[in-house]
Motif scaffolding. Structure first.
Motif, PDB file in Angstrom:
ATOM      1  N   GLU A 155      -8.578 -10.284 -23.828  1.00 30.70           N
ATOM      2  CA  GLU A 155      -9.961 -10.756 -23.754  1.00 30.70           C
ATOM      3  C   GLU A 155     -10.038 -12.167 -23.180  1.00 30.70           C
ATOM      4  O   GLU A 155     -10.926 -12.479 -22.382  1.00 30.70           O
ATOM      5  CB  GLU A 155     -10.595 -10.713 -25.145  1.00 30.70           C
ATOM      6  CG  GLU A 155     -10.912  -9.313 -25.653  1.00 30.70           C
ATOM      7  CD  GLU A 155     -11.845  -8.567 -24.710  1.00 30.70           C
ATOM      8  OE1 GLU A 155     -12.881  -9.143 -24.312  1.00 30.70           O
ATOM      9  OE2 GLU A 155     -11.522  -7.414 -24.355  1.00 30.70           O
ATOM     10  N   ARG A 156      -9.106 -13.005 -23.555  1.00 36.87           N
ATOM     11  CA  ARG A 156      -9.115 -14.388 -23.055  1.00 36.87           C
ATOM     12  C   ARG A 156      -8.736 -14.434 -21.576  1.00 36.87           C
ATOM     13  O   ARG A 156      -9.267 -15.257 -20.826  1.00 36.87           O
ATOM     14  CB  ARG A 156      -8.183 -15.257 -23.906  1.00 36.87           C
ATOM     15  CG  ARG A 156      -8.686 -15.401 -25.336  1.00 36.87           C
ATOM     16  CD  ARG A 156      -7.850 -16.370 -26.158  1.00 36.87           C
ATOM     17  NE  ARG A 156      -8.272 -16.356 -27.553  1.00 36.87           N
ATOM     18  CZ  ARG A 156      -7.797 -17.160 -28.493  1.00 36.87           C
ATOM     19  NH1 ARG A 156      -6.849 -18.049 -28.184  1.00 36.87           N
ATOM     20  NH2 ARG A 156      -8.232 -17.084 -29.734  1.00 36.87           N
ATOM     21  N   PHE A 157      -7.830 -13.570 -21.153  1.00 34.15           N
ATOM     22  CA  PHE A 157      -7.507 -13.489 -19.730  1.00 34.15           C
ATOM     23  C   PHE A 157      -8.741 -13.055 -18.940  1.00 34.15           C
ATOM     24  O   PHE A 157      -9.029 -13.593 -17.856  1.00 34.15           O
ATOM     25  CB  PHE A 157      -6.368 -12.504 -19.496  1.00 34.15           C
ATOM     26  CG  PHE A 157      -4.989 -13.052 -19.783  1.00 34.15           C
ATOM     27  CD1 PHE A 157      -4.817 -14.356 -20.228  1.00 34.15           C
ATOM     28  CD2 PHE A 157      -3.858 -12.262 -19.598  1.00 34.15           C
ATOM     29  CE1 PHE A 157      -3.543 -14.859 -20.492  1.00 34.15           C
ATOM     30  CE2 PHE A 157      -2.584 -12.761 -19.854  1.00 34.15           C
ATOM     31  CZ  PHE A 157      -2.432 -14.062 -20.296  1.00 34.15           C
ATOM     32  N   ARG A 158      -9.466 -12.065 -19.450  1.00 30.21           N
ATOM     33  CA  ARG A 158     -10.677 -11.596 -18.769  1.00 30.21           C
ATOM     34  C   ARG A 158     -11.708 -12.715 -18.667  1.00 30.21           C
ATOM     35  O   ARG A 158     -12.363 -12.877 -17.634  1.00 30.21           O
ATOM     36  CB  ARG A 158     -11.259 -10.406 -19.520  1.00 30.21           C
ATOM     37  CG  ARG A 158     -10.488  -9.104 -19.326  1.00 30.21           C
ATOM     38  CD  ARG A 158     -11.020  -8.009 -20.223  1.00 30.21           C
ATOM     39  NE  ARG A 158     -10.383  -6.726 -19.941  1.00 30.21           N
ATOM     40  CZ  ARG A 158     -10.406  -5.691 -20.775  1.00 30.21           C
ATOM     41  NH1 ARG A 158     -11.032  -5.785 -21.944  1.00 30.21           N
ATOM     42  NH2 ARG A 158      -9.814  -4.556 -20.447  1.00 30.21           N
ATOM     43  N   GLU A 159     -11.842 -13.473 -19.750  1.00 26.78           N
ATOM     44  CA  GLU A 159     -12.787 -14.590 -19.747  1.00 26.78           C
ATOM     45  C   GLU A 159     -12.405 -15.627 -18.690  1.00 26.78           C
ATOM     46  O   GLU A 159     -13.261 -16.156 -17.970  1.00 26.78           O
ATOM     47  CB  GLU A 159     -12.826 -15.247 -21.128  1.00 26.78           C
ATOM     48  CG  GLU A 159     -13.776 -16.436 -21.201  1.00 26.78           C
ATOM     49  CD  GLU A 159     -13.606 -17.230 -22.489  1.00 26.78           C
ATOM     50  OE1 GLU A 159     -14.350 -18.219 -22.666  1.00 26.78           O
ATOM     51  OE2 GLU A 159     -12.716 -16.891 -23.300  1.00 26.78           O
ATOM     52  N   ARG A 160     -11.121 -15.910 -18.588  1.00 27.36           N
ATOM     53  CA  ARG A 160     -10.670 -16.895 -17.602  1.00 27.36           C
ATOM     54  C   ARG A 160     -10.912 -16.408 -16.174  1.00 27.36           C
ATOM     55  O   ARG A 160     -11.332 -17.182 -15.309  1.00 27.36           O
ATOM     56  CB  ARG A 160      -9.180 -17.201 -17.817  1.00 27.36           C
ATOM     57  CG  ARG A 160      -8.923 -18.019 -19.065  1.00 27.36           C
ATOM     58  CD  ARG A 160      -7.460 -18.365 -19.248  1.00 27.36           C
ATOM     59  NE  ARG A 160      -7.270 -19.218 -20.413  1.00 27.36           N
ATOM     60  CZ  ARG A 160      -6.112 -19.737 -20.786  1.00 27.36           C
ATOM     61  NH1 ARG A 160      -5.015 -19.479 -20.082  1.00 27.36           N
ATOM     62  NH2 ARG A 160      -6.027 -20.520 -21.856  1.00 27.36           N
ATOM     63  N   LEU A 161     -10.675 -15.134 -15.939  1.00 27.83           N
ATOM     64  CA  LEU A 161     -10.890 -14.591 -14.597  1.00 27.83           C
ATOM     65  C   LEU A 161     -12.364 -14.654 -14.213  1.00 27.83           C
ATOM     66  O   LEU A 161     -12.703 -14.842 -13.035  1.00 27.83           O
ATOM     67  CB  LEU A 161     -10.389 -13.148 -14.528  1.00 27.83           C
ATOM     68  CG  LEU A 161      -8.878 -12.960 -14.431  1.00 27.83           C
ATOM     69  CD1 LEU A 161      -8.509 -11.491 -14.593  1.00 27.83           C
ATOM     70  CD2 LEU A 161      -8.356 -13.477 -13.102  1.00 27.83           C
ATOM     71  N   GLY A 162     -13.238 -14.512 -15.201  1.00 33.39           N
ATOM     72  CA  GLY A 162     -14.664 -14.514 -14.932  1.00 33.39           C
ATOM     73  C   GLY A 162     -15.303 -15.886 -14.908  1.00 33.39           C
ATOM     74  O   GLY A 162     -16.492 -16.014 -14.583  1.00 33.39           O
ATOM     75  N   ASN A 163     -14.542 -16.911 -15.248  1.00 35.02           N
ATOM     76  CA  ASN A 163     -15.089 -18.268 -15.311  1.00 35.02           C
ATOM     77  C   ASN A 163     -14.412 -19.123 -14.242  1.00 35.02           C
ATOM     78  O   ASN A 163     -13.224 -19.416 -14.341  1.00 35.02           O
ATOM     79  CB  ASN A 163     -14.840 -18.868 -16.696  1.00 35.02           C
ATOM     80  CG  ASN A 163     -15.506 -20.226 -16.876  1.00 35.02           C
ATOM     81  OD1 ASN A 163     -15.757 -20.943 -15.912  1.00 35.02           O
ATOM     82  ND2 ASN A 163     -15.788 -20.577 -18.120  1.00 35.02           N
ATOM     83  N   PRO A 164     -15.146 -19.540 -13.201  1.00 31.17           N
ATOM     84  CA  PRO A 164     -14.513 -20.311 -12.119  1.00 31.17           C
ATOM     85  C   PRO A 164     -13.920 -21.632 -12.575  1.00 31.17           C
ATOM     86  O   PRO A 164     -13.049 -22.181 -11.892  1.00 31.17           O
ATOM     87  CB  PRO A 164     -15.658 -20.534 -11.125  1.00 31.17           C
ATOM     88  CG  PRO A 164     -16.912 -20.318 -11.908  1.00 31.17           C
ATOM     89  CD  PRO A 164     -16.576 -19.308 -12.964  1.00 31.17           C
ATOM     90  N   TYR A 165     -14.358 -22.138 -13.727  1.00 27.11           N
ATOM     91  CA  TYR A 165     -13.819 -23.399 -14.226  1.00 27.11           C
ATOM     92  C   TYR A 165     -12.573 -23.202 -15.082  1.00 27.11           C
ATOM     93  O   TYR A 165     -11.957 -24.168 -15.519  1.00 27.11           O
ATOM     94  CB  TYR A 165     -14.890 -24.142 -15.033  1.00 27.11           C
ATOM     95  CG  TYR A 165     -16.067 -24.555 -14.186  1.00 27.11           C
ATOM     96  CD1 TYR A 165     -15.987 -25.648 -13.319  1.00 27.11           C
ATOM     97  CD2 TYR A 165     -17.259 -23.830 -14.229  1.00 27.11           C
ATOM     98  CE1 TYR A 165     -17.062 -26.010 -12.530  1.00 27.11           C
ATOM     99  CE2 TYR A 165     -18.342 -24.187 -13.437  1.00 27.11           C
ATOM    100  CZ  TYR A 165     -18.230 -25.281 -12.591  1.00 27.11           C
ATOM    101  OH  TYR A 165     -19.295 -25.635 -11.797  1.00 27.11           O
ATOM    102  N   LYS A 166     -12.241 -21.939 -15.357  1.00 23.58           N
ATOM    103  CA  LYS A 166     -11.054 -21.660 -16.163  1.00 23.58           C
ATOM    104  C   LYS A 166     -10.005 -20.842 -15.409  1.00 23.58           C
ATOM    105  O   LYS A 166      -8.913 -20.614 -15.928  1.00 23.58           O
ATOM    106  CB  LYS A 166     -11.439 -20.910 -17.450  1.00 23.58           C
ATOM    107  CG  LYS A 166     -12.200 -21.748 -18.459  1.00 23.58           C
ATOM    108  CD  LYS A 166     -12.393 -20.990 -19.761  1.00 23.58           C
ATOM    109  CE  LYS A 166     -13.062 -21.856 -20.820  1.00 23.58           C
ATOM    110  NZ  LYS A 166     -13.219 -21.124 -22.108  1.00 23.58           N
TER     111      LYS A 166
END
Length: 274
Positions: free
Chosen positions: A173-184
């Motif tokens: 879930e955290r990997f998915r969040e990072r992929l979807g957030n240009p700042y992460k």
């Protein structure tokens, strides 16, 4: 200081309770966080004035929350009194020396904290799993690391070691969040994705690390970190407890000469103690 005869509890990552980590509300989290941060600042001031030293080691899974925990821990501190060392692959020059060399050069000066975002434990974690070190090298490293830390604690340095554990599902879930957030997105690397495929190997290496290097003078603390709020509070609770053990963190009495000069030059009478 730690009881040298204390029995070290065995750590099994799949036994950590990720379900009992709920924080009631943002207000409760902020209140507890603020209280712990204030206490850590007082501890830092004591270490500064008494020239004590501390090392805080963070290990754990990719996206496990190490950076967020370090930020909350360092937010209240005087920046002159600590240094955060983000550890990545050794340089070509460092590869030609013993793997502990680059850590000797980062040990804390008198009165300061050294915070390691990953550490010398890479030898028995990623270097073991990815076969960047031979079997003889990483097996020998357990004793080398224990001796390295014993030298530090015998010299008065407090060593606190933290492992932030998340489940594979939470990491995804955290990997998915990072992929979807240009700042992460910058936080997610090819190596992070490859390492995920060897999860069981890393669990085996981490649990061997706990067993071989959790000592009375420098024990490991494994923290269930699926809840970021819970993990951050746990980090601060463990660190403050370890650093203030046997240390008086009450403010020292004012220097008598300072009080006298203040009264003479400023007209400000200051009471002295002791």
């Amino acid at each position: 200081m730690a009881d040298k005869s204390a029995k070290i509890q065995k750590i099994r990552l799949d036994k950590l309770d990720q379900t009992g980590t709920r924080i009631e509300s943002a207000e409760d989290y902020d209140r507890r966080l603020g209280k712990l941060q204030k206490e850590l600042l007082r501890i830092q001031q004591t270490y500064w004035h008494e020239k004590r030293r501390a090392i805080i080691v963070f290990e754990g899974w990719d996206a496990g929350g190490k950076g967020g925990a370090i930020r909350r821990m360092s937010e209240p501190l005087d920046p002159r009194g600590f240094h955060v060392w983000p550890i990545s692959a050794p340089t070509a020059e460092e590869q030609g020396k013993h793997y502990l060399y680059r850590f000797w050069t980062k040990l804390p000066a008198a009165g300061t904290f050294a915070i390691f975002d990953r550490s010398w434990y890479g030898r028995v974690l990623v270097e073991r799993v990815e076969k960047l070190a031979s079997k003889d090298q990483w097996k020998r490293a357990y004793d080398e690391i224990n001796e390295f830390e014993r030298l530090m604690t015998d010299d008065g340095v407090r060593v606190v070691k933290l492992f932030l554990h998340i489940t594979p599902e939470e990491q995804l879930e955290r990997f998915r969040e990072r992929l979807g957030n240009p700042y992460k997105r910058w936080k997610l690397t090819e190596e992070d994705l490859r390492n995920r495929s060897r999860w069981d190997d890393y669990v085996k290496a981490a649990e061997a690390m706990f067993e071989k290097t959790s000592t009375p003078n420098a024990p490991w603390h494994a923290i269930p970190a699926n809840s970021k709020w819970f993990a951050r509070l746990q980090v601060l609770e463990i660190v403050t407890k370890a650093l203030k053990e046997g240390v008086t963190i009450s403010p020292p009495p004012i220097d008598a000469n300072v009080a006298r000069i203040a009264a003479e030059t400023l007209g400000v009478p200051v009471g002295t103690e002791g």
